[in-house]
Scaffold this motif. Structure first.
Motif, PDB file in Angstrom:
ATOM      1  N   LEU A  75       0.812  -1.213   0.000  1.00 44.70           N
ATOM      2  CA  LEU A  75       0.000   0.000   0.000  1.00 44.70           C
ATOM      3  C   LEU A  75       0.848   1.267   0.000  1.00 44.70           C
ATOM      4  O   LEU A  75       0.332   2.364   0.235  1.00 44.70           O
ATOM      5  CB  LEU A  75      -0.941   0.009   1.217  1.00 44.70           C
ATOM      6  CG  LEU A  75      -1.982  -1.113   1.250  1.00 44.70           C
ATOM      7  CD1 LEU A  75      -2.852  -0.995   2.490  1.00 44.70           C
ATOM      8  CD2 LEU A  75      -2.844  -1.085  -0.004  1.00 44.70           C
ATOM      9  N   ALA A  76       2.147   1.126  -0.236  1.00 41.55           N
ATOM     10  CA  ALA A  76       3.016   2.308  -0.316  1.00 41.55           C
ATOM     11  C   ALA A  76       2.795   3.015  -1.653  1.00 41.55           C
ATOM     12  O   ALA A  76       2.649   2.386  -2.691  1.00 41.55           O
ATOM     13  CB  ALA A  76       4.473   1.900  -0.172  1.00 41.55           C
ATOM     14  N   GLY A  77       2.763   4.323  -1.598  1.00 41.61           N
ATOM     15  CA  GLY A  77       2.577   5.112  -2.803  1.00 41.61           C
ATOM     16  C   GLY A  77       2.952   6.552  -2.543  1.00 41.61           C
ATOM     17  O   GLY A  77       3.199   6.950  -1.396  1.00 41.61           O
TER      18      GLY A  77
ATOM     19  N   VAL B  90      -8.658  -2.813  -7.861  1.00 37.47           N
ATOM     20  CA  VAL B  90      -7.393  -3.557  -7.816  1.00 37.47           C
ATOM     21  C   VAL B  90      -6.885  -3.658  -6.386  1.00 37.47           C
ATOM     22  O   VAL B  90      -6.453  -4.735  -5.934  1.00 37.47           O
ATOM     23  CB  VAL B  90      -6.344  -2.872  -8.719  1.00 37.47           C
ATOM     24  CG1 VAL B  90      -4.993  -3.569  -8.596  1.00 37.47           C
ATOM     25  CG2 VAL B  90      -6.805  -2.873 -10.160  1.00 37.47           C
ATOM     26  N   ILE B  91      -6.932  -2.561  -5.647  1.00 38.61           N
ATOM     27  CA  ILE B  91      -6.465  -2.566  -4.263  1.00 38.61           C
ATOM     28  C   ILE B  91      -7.331  -3.483  -3.405  1.00 38.61           C
ATOM     29  O   ILE B  91      -6.819  -4.248  -2.569  1.00 38.61           O
ATOM     30  CB  ILE B  91      -6.454  -1.136  -3.692  1.00 38.61           C
ATOM     31  CG1 ILE B  91      -5.537  -0.233  -4.536  1.00 38.61           C
ATOM     32  CG2 ILE B  91      -6.001  -1.142  -2.243  1.00 38.61           C
ATOM     33  CD1 ILE B  91      -4.124  -0.729  -4.655  1.00 38.61           C
ATOM     34  N   ILE B  92      -8.650  -3.427  -3.600  1.00 35.80           N
ATOM     35  CA  ILE B  92      -9.548  -4.304  -2.831  1.00 35.80           C
ATOM     36  C   ILE B  92      -9.250  -5.771  -3.139  1.00 35.80           C
ATOM     37  O   ILE B  92      -9.205  -6.617  -2.229  1.00 35.80           O
ATOM     38  CB  ILE B  92     -11.017  -3.966  -3.152  1.00 35.80           C
ATOM     39  CG1 ILE B  92     -11.359  -2.569  -2.617  1.00 35.80           C
ATOM     40  CG2 ILE B  92     -11.963  -5.005  -2.536  1.00 35.80           C
ATOM     41  CD1 ILE B  92     -12.716  -2.067  -3.047  1.00 35.80           C
TER      42      ILE B  92
ATOM     43  N   PRO C 165     -10.220   6.493  -9.434  1.00 35.66           N
ATOM     44  CA  PRO C 165     -10.573   5.463  -8.438  1.00 35.66           C
ATOM     45  C   PRO C 165     -11.299   4.261  -9.020  1.00 35.66           C
ATOM     46  O   PRO C 165     -11.206   3.156  -8.471  1.00 35.66           O
ATOM     47  CB  PRO C 165     -11.473   6.218  -7.446  1.00 35.66           C
ATOM     48  CG  PRO C 165     -11.054   7.640  -7.561  1.00 35.66           C
ATOM     49  CD  PRO C 165     -10.704   7.815  -9.008  1.00 35.66           C
ATOM     50  N   PHE C 166     -12.028   4.443 -10.130  1.00 37.60           N
ATOM     51  CA  PHE C 166     -12.728   3.317 -10.748  1.00 37.60           C
ATOM     52  C   PHE C 166     -11.747   2.294 -11.318  1.00 37.60           C
ATOM     53  O   PHE C 166     -12.071   1.117 -11.452  1.00 37.60           O
ATOM     54  CB  PHE C 166     -13.666   3.818 -11.849  1.00 37.60           C
ATOM     55  CG  PHE C 166     -14.889   4.514 -11.333  1.00 37.60           C
ATOM     56  CD1 PHE C 166     -15.980   3.789 -10.868  1.00 37.60           C
ATOM     57  CD2 PHE C 166     -14.947   5.894 -11.277  1.00 37.60           C
ATOM     58  CE1 PHE C 166     -17.109   4.428 -10.369  1.00 37.60           C
ATOM     59  CE2 PHE C 166     -16.060   6.542 -10.783  1.00 37.60           C
ATOM     60  CZ  PHE C 166     -17.150   5.814 -10.330  1.00 37.60           C
TER      61      PHE C 166
END
Length: 335
Positions: A85-87, A326-328, A320-321
């Protein structure tokens, strides 16, 4: 899907989306006319020529460069800090740029005036965002020489981001309605702020940052197996992490200064590339991430440009779409 077909598929998708960004927009221009304008032949309408050459073409090129730069930032940070989750946003670099822009727009009325320098409008925002992003990078670089634990450095970045966000909220409560509106518009992000005249400077900054990232491929591969393994191979992990922070700071500074704070591309695109390749080797992952970042950014820009009764969709309403699912998925996969 083996790595070999993936790269041709990404290149084809990149080329197709680039053309669609030139052909599609709020103003309907026949495709043959677009081709003639790009090739410099025929006598098309001057308004059509202006839209293609001065608006759609720079936007498409900016989207490619910005998407690739943010995606590489995410890949570098996720690998070096062993955190999926690093960004750029997590480390507070984007927040630093936002705070500097807020100071200029909300507190100084949109301009910077000193005895030797006077900037207004776009150039004031450009300078503020760049200085803000690099200032946070300098803070992180300073703490990276003191704090050896990469998790603690990540937490410091988060705290810097929270402090910046709090300061922006305070400035917004004291600013005029016009200033708040200008700041909110900048915060929505756009690939349309880079004109054809400013494009070479933007491209030069991105190219330098990406070149610096490519040089780090070998030590990043070693760091995948842990810092101790990399150190046994003779790699100075702290030095690599410092170089990585400077590279990430430069790329984030350039992209945020020209395009505003763009969400999710830096966070989600490296995961997309990993899902496609199913490999962690950065010799393959780095170019795949570059291409995937450009493809996603062009797709987002195309959606924003679709005819919607003359209203252009904000970029941060579209990204976000692509990124959130992808993150979820990655979180559910890791349980």
């Amino acid at each position: 899907m083996t790595p070999k077909p993936i790269f041709p598929a990404l290149i084809i998708a990149l080329f197709a989306l680039f053309l669609l960004n030139l052909f599609v927009g709020s103003v309907e221009i026949p495709i043959p006319e677009v081709i003639d304008i790009l090739l410099g032949r025929g006598e098309a309408k001057e308004s059509w020529r202006f839209i293609i050459v001065e608006s759609r073409l720079p936007q498409a090129i900016t989207a490619m460069l910005c998407g690739s730069a943010l995606a590489v930032c995410g890949l570098l940070l996720q690998t070096a800090f062993h955190n999926p989750l690093a960004g750029p946003g997590i480390f507070g670099i984007t927040s630093g740029a936002s705070l500097a822009v807020a100071l200029v727009v909300l507190l100084l009325g949109g301009g910077i005036a000193t005895e030797i320098l006077q900037l207004t409008g776009f150039f004031a925002i450009l300078a503020a965002a760049f200085v803000g992003a690099m200032a946070v990078t300098a803070v992180l670089y300073f703490f990276s020489r003191i704090v050896q634990n990469h998790v603690m450095l990540l937490i410091i970045g988060l705290m810097v981001g929270y402090l910046s966000s709090s300061a922006v909220t305070l400035l917004s409560s004291l600013a005029t309605e016009e200033g708040v509106r200008s700041y909110v518009m900048w915060g929505m992000g756009t690939f349309g702020a880079v004109s054809l005249r400013h494009l070479p400077l933007f491209a030069l900054g991105i190219a330098f940052g990406i070149g610096s990232a490519v040089v780090l491929v070998k030590p990043l591969n070693a760091m995948l197996l842990g810092d101790h393994y990399a150190q046994n191979l003779g790699i100075d992990t702290r030095r690599v992490r410092n170089r990585l922070l400077l590279t990430t700071g430069l790329l984030c500074a350039v992209t945020t200064a020209f395009c505003g704070p763009i969400a999710f591309i830096g966070l989600a695109v490296p995961h997309m590339a990993r899902l496609l390749l199913r490999r962690a080797n950065h010799r393959l992952l780095m170019p795949a991430t570059l291409l995937m970042g450009a493809v996603v950014a062009l797709a987002c820009n195309l959606i924003c440009s679709l005819p919607t009764n003359g209203v252009r969709l904000p970029l941060n309403a579209v990204t976000p779409f692509f990124g959130a699912p992808v993150i979820i998925y990655m979180i559910l996969k890791r349980k």
